[in-house]
Design a protein around this motif. Structure first.
Motif, PDB file in Angstrom:
ATOM      1  N   TYR A  29       0.727  -1.144   0.192  1.00  0.00           N
ATOM      2  CA  TYR A  29       0.150   0.004  -0.004  1.00  0.00           C
ATOM      3  C   TYR A  29       0.987   1.294  -0.099  1.00  0.00           C
ATOM      4  CZ  TYR A  29      -3.674  -3.309   1.240  1.00  0.00           C
ATOM      5  OH  TYR A  29      -4.704  -4.315   1.431  1.00  0.00           O
ATOM      6  N   GLU A  30       0.537   2.102  -0.987  1.00  0.00           N
ATOM      7  CA  GLU A  30       1.682   3.199  -1.132  1.00  0.00           C
ATOM      8  C   GLU A  30       1.943   4.224   0.258  1.00  0.00           C
ATOM      9  OE1 GLU A  30       0.627   6.284  -4.137  1.00  0.00           O
ATOM     10  OE2 GLU A  30      -0.083   4.339  -5.602  1.00  0.00           O
ATOM     11  N   SER A  31       0.676   4.419   0.905  1.00  0.00           N
ATOM     12  CA  SER A  31       1.138   5.131   2.119  1.00  0.00           C
ATOM     13  C   SER A  31       1.864   4.431   3.117  1.00  0.00           C
ATOM     14  CB  SER A  31      -0.302   5.727   2.937  1.00  0.00           C
ATOM     15  OG  SER A  31      -1.076   4.398   3.167  1.00  0.00           O
ATOM     16  N   LEU A  32       1.609   3.141   3.296  1.00  0.00           N
ATOM     17  CA  LEU A  32       2.527   2.368   4.137  1.00  0.00           C
ATOM     18  C   LEU A  32       4.097   1.987   3.798  1.00  0.00           C
ATOM     19  CD1 LEU A  32      -0.280  -0.272   5.337  1.00  0.00           C
ATOM     20  CD2 LEU A  32       0.604   1.720   6.539  1.00  0.00           C
ATOM     21  N   SER A  33       3.880   1.626   2.389  1.00  0.00           N
ATOM     22  CA  SER A  33       5.425   1.418   1.677  1.00  0.00           C
ATOM     23  C   SER A  33       6.342   2.443   1.929  1.00  0.00           C
ATOM     24  CB  SER A  33       4.940   1.219   0.332  1.00  0.00           C
ATOM     25  OG  SER A  33       6.268   0.824  -0.598  1.00  0.00           O
ATOM     26  N   LYS A  34       5.960   3.875   1.591  1.00  0.00           N
ATOM     27  CA  LYS A  34       6.754   4.885   1.871  1.00  0.00           C
ATOM     28  C   LYS A  34       7.407   4.929   3.268  1.00  0.00           C
ATOM     29  CE  LYS A  34       3.598   8.716   1.877  1.00  0.00           C
ATOM     30  NZ  LYS A  34       3.196   9.671   0.810  1.00  0.00           N
ATOM     31  N   ASN A  35       6.677   4.495   4.175  1.00  0.00           N
ATOM     32  CA  ASN A  35       7.100   4.379   5.537  1.00  0.00           C
ATOM     33  C   ASN A  35       7.750   3.221   5.873  1.00  0.00           C
ATOM     34  OD1 ASN A  35       6.216   7.268   6.407  1.00  0.00           O
ATOM     35  ND2 ASN A  35       4.208   6.325   5.867  1.00  0.00           N
TER      36      ASN A  35
END
Length: 650
Positions: free
Chosen positions: A569-575
């Motif tokens: 998931y984009e929002s989780l991946s970048k973190n």
């Protein structure tokens, strides 16, 4: 890995005394009392009886178990299921010997604590002050001790286990000294070393052959010598047995010499030669030490029962049950269900039979069956080791003759209480055979497909954003031994039931191997970061904690940069948030669309009843239930074929 089975140490010898010899070591409490029974004392009865004991301990315990059977070690482990694990790849049918032997050994565990503790407490009557002690009072004392013993199991026995060895050293020393102090009463007792008197007793004494049933009680703990091989090691068992056997024989000789001074008399039922040879001032200490020794004997059998059931579960011969590990010590485990079953059984035996002389009648029948099964398995083990057939036949002739003689002599006990242990052993065997047969029936249904045929469609599903994502990591427990195959029901679950889109599909397989403590895994990356298969190879004594083991595998793969477990998931991946893991466990239920023969229908009905009261699949694998989804699917073993249905046109 297993213990160095040939290393001998002082500590090892003391531990061996504490763990192994409880059952066989406490037999002087009741053996001679059982042999003499209500018969008048005579030279032939006493000398012949001791001769039978000496040669039983020599041929059955020393030669069969200490010298021969201890050679059959499975990476340092012993016992009937370890022996079965050694031979099962050569012949699957040997499982029947393992199941009958295991069930008989467990049934024996229900009668050993009552008979040893009751015999010890009844010794109080030898004291003048307690000579009118009522049987009901003795029953209450015995039940209190047995209750305390079973309650204690949940806390583990490491701390008290350290005291077991020294107490048993004291016990055996006491046996030897008491025996020596009375041998001079009648030195003709030494004639007992000649087998001639044993043969004469069995052939000429009225109902002499049946005395073998009482004689057999002197070797009932022999099976424990082999079962505890992994705890103590072969060298320690063999060396300590020399001391134990010497003390046992000295005590029997002392009891016999004293009995020869009572020729022509009938020993009263409530008088035990074991306690009668003690000096008056020592009796209270003797009863105390005997009680401690009987508690240790019971403890060893209870621990042995836990180990036996744990092995049976790993070998798929018993329903999964909750296993606790009260301490860090290897091999120390506690099974609440079995503890309760043994406690209820022991309490029932005490309440039904009340007196130790009544329990003697129920004792010995089931353990004879266990010894026969060990003989069969060991003979087959010798065959797999390419031992000359002549030696194997000699072994079978000698031990079948001895053990069938004991069995026939014990069969007479059936109506006097032997039926209790036979019924218990039969019920335990029924559970094992149902669990084993139902697996065979189910395996006829399990359909495997080639995994590579479904990889393209699984990849497409994984990338199909029109389907809501089910989980980042989807983990299936698979029973496919072949890494190129997968169960059809798993493919059906992923694609048909409700399409389960995931970023990475994991297939986890657990292979239980014949080596007791093996713990290894292999990883096969079928499609990098999309489809991965993990295979665990675990020994039949290793606890299946798949949740922890799988996490270790994933962490190792991440360190080696073999897999990326970050959430997609984009929002989780970048973190850099780790993706979620979801386990799917497939649970079977018997479909109504089955047309099974009556026998198989009964087996499957009993199987599902056992499954209902046993541990669930996810807990059996040691999975965290918060990450597990249970999927039920129908088990269609034998589809109905004769269903008639006719269409009518309006």
């Amino acid at each position: 890995m297993g213990i160095n089975i040939n290393r001998v140490s002082l500590a090892g010898l003391v531990v061996a005394l504490g763990i192994i010899y409880g059952d066989i070591g406490t037999s002087p409490l009741y053996v001679f009392k059982a042999i003499v029974g209500g018969n008048p004392i005579s030279d032939l009865l006493v000398v012949g009886g001791i001769s039978c004991i000496i040669w039983t301990l020599t041929l059955q315990t020393t030669v069969k178990y200490v010298i021969l059977t201890l050679r059959a070690d499975n990476k340092g482990e012993g016992g009937i299921f370890s022996l079965y694990a050694l031979v099962r790849r050569h012949a699957r049918w040997t499982v029947i010997f393992g199941m009958i032997g295991g069930a008989a050994l467990l049934a024996d565990g229900i009668i050993t604590p009552p008979i040893t503790v009751t015999s010890a407490i009844e010794g109080l009557r030898t004291l003048e002050v307690f000579k009118d002690l009522g049987q009901f009072t003795i029953v209450k004392i015995v039940l209190t001790i047995i209750t305390g013993l079973f309650v204690m199991q949940q806390f583990g026995t490491v701390s008290i286990g350290r005291m077991f060895g020294p107490i048993m050293v004291l016990w055996f020393s006491m046996l030897g000294i008491l025996g020596i102090s009375h041998i001079a009463d009648d030195l003709s007792i030494f004639k007992a070393f000649s087998p001639h008197y044993a043969i004469e007793l069995l052939t000429t004494y009225p109902k002499g052959f049946l005395i073998l049933g009482a004689v057999f009680l002197c070797t009932t703990g022999a099976e424990a010598l082999y079962s505890d091989l992994g705890h103590c090691g072969r060298g320690n068992i063999r060396i300590s047995w020399i001391f134990v056997k010497s003390c046992l024989i000295l005590n029997y000789l002392g009891q016999g010499a004293w009995l020869l001074t009572q020729k022509g008399q009938i020993i009263p039922k409530d008088q035990n030669p074991f306690f009668t040879i003690m000096p008056e001032w020592f009796i209270i200490f003797g009863v105390l030490i005997a009680t401690l020794a009987s508690v240790i004997a019971s403890q060893a059998l209870i621990s042995g029962s836990f180990t036996l059931i744990a092995e049976a579960m790993r070998l798929n011969l018993w329903p999964k049950m909750r296993v606790n590990y009260p301490t860090e010590m290897r091999g120390q485990l506690y099974i609440p269900g079995i503890n309760t079953m043994l406690f209820v059984g022991c309490a029932a035996i005490v309440l039904i039979f009340q007196e130790s002389s009544n329990m003697e009648a129920a004792y010995g029948l089931s353990i004879t069956i266990c010894m026969l099964m060990t003989s069969c398995l060991f003979a087959f083990y010798l065959y797999t080791k390419r031992v000359w057939v002549g030696w194997i036949l000699l072994y079978l002739v000698v031990y079948f003759t001895i053990e069938f003689s004991f069995l026939f002599a014990n069969v007479i006990k059936f109506m006097h209480g032997g039926y209790v242990t036979v019924i218990v052993a039969g019920a335990l065997f029924l559970v094992m055979i149902v669990w084993f047969k139902s697996r065979k029936i189910k395996n006829r249904y399990v359909e495997f497909v080639r995994l590579e045929d479904y990889l393209p469609i699984i990849q497409e599903l994984s990338n199909d954003t029109s389907i809501p994502k089910y989980a980042t990591h989807l983990v299936y427990m698979s029973s496919a031994d072949n890494p190129k195959e997968i169960e059809h029901k798993i493919i059906y679950s992923i694609l048909n039931k409700k399409p389960k889109r995931a970023d990475i599909y994991w297939f986890v397989h657990v292979d239980v191997v014949d080596e007791p403590y093996l713990s290894e895994y292999s990883v096969q990356t079928i499609i990098p970061n999309e489809v991965i298969r993990v295979e665990f190879r675990l020994g039949f004594k290793v606890e299946q904690r798949i949740n922890l083991m799988f996490r270790m595998v994933v962490e190792d793969m991440v360190r080696n940069k073999e897999v990326n477990i970050t959430s997609r998931y984009e929002s989780l991946s970048k973190n850099n948030v780790v993706g979620d893991f979801q386990f799917i466990v497939m649970e079977k239920f018997l479909s109504h669309d089955n047309d099974l023969p009556l026998y198989e229908r009964m087996v499957m009905k009993m199987y599902f009843f056992l499954k209902k009261i046993s541990l669930s699949e996810e807990r059996g694998f040691g999975l965290d239930s918060s990450y597990v989804t249970i999927e039920k699917y129908p088990l269609v073993v034998a589809p109905v074929t004769n269903l008639q249905l006719k269409r009518i046109v309006h």
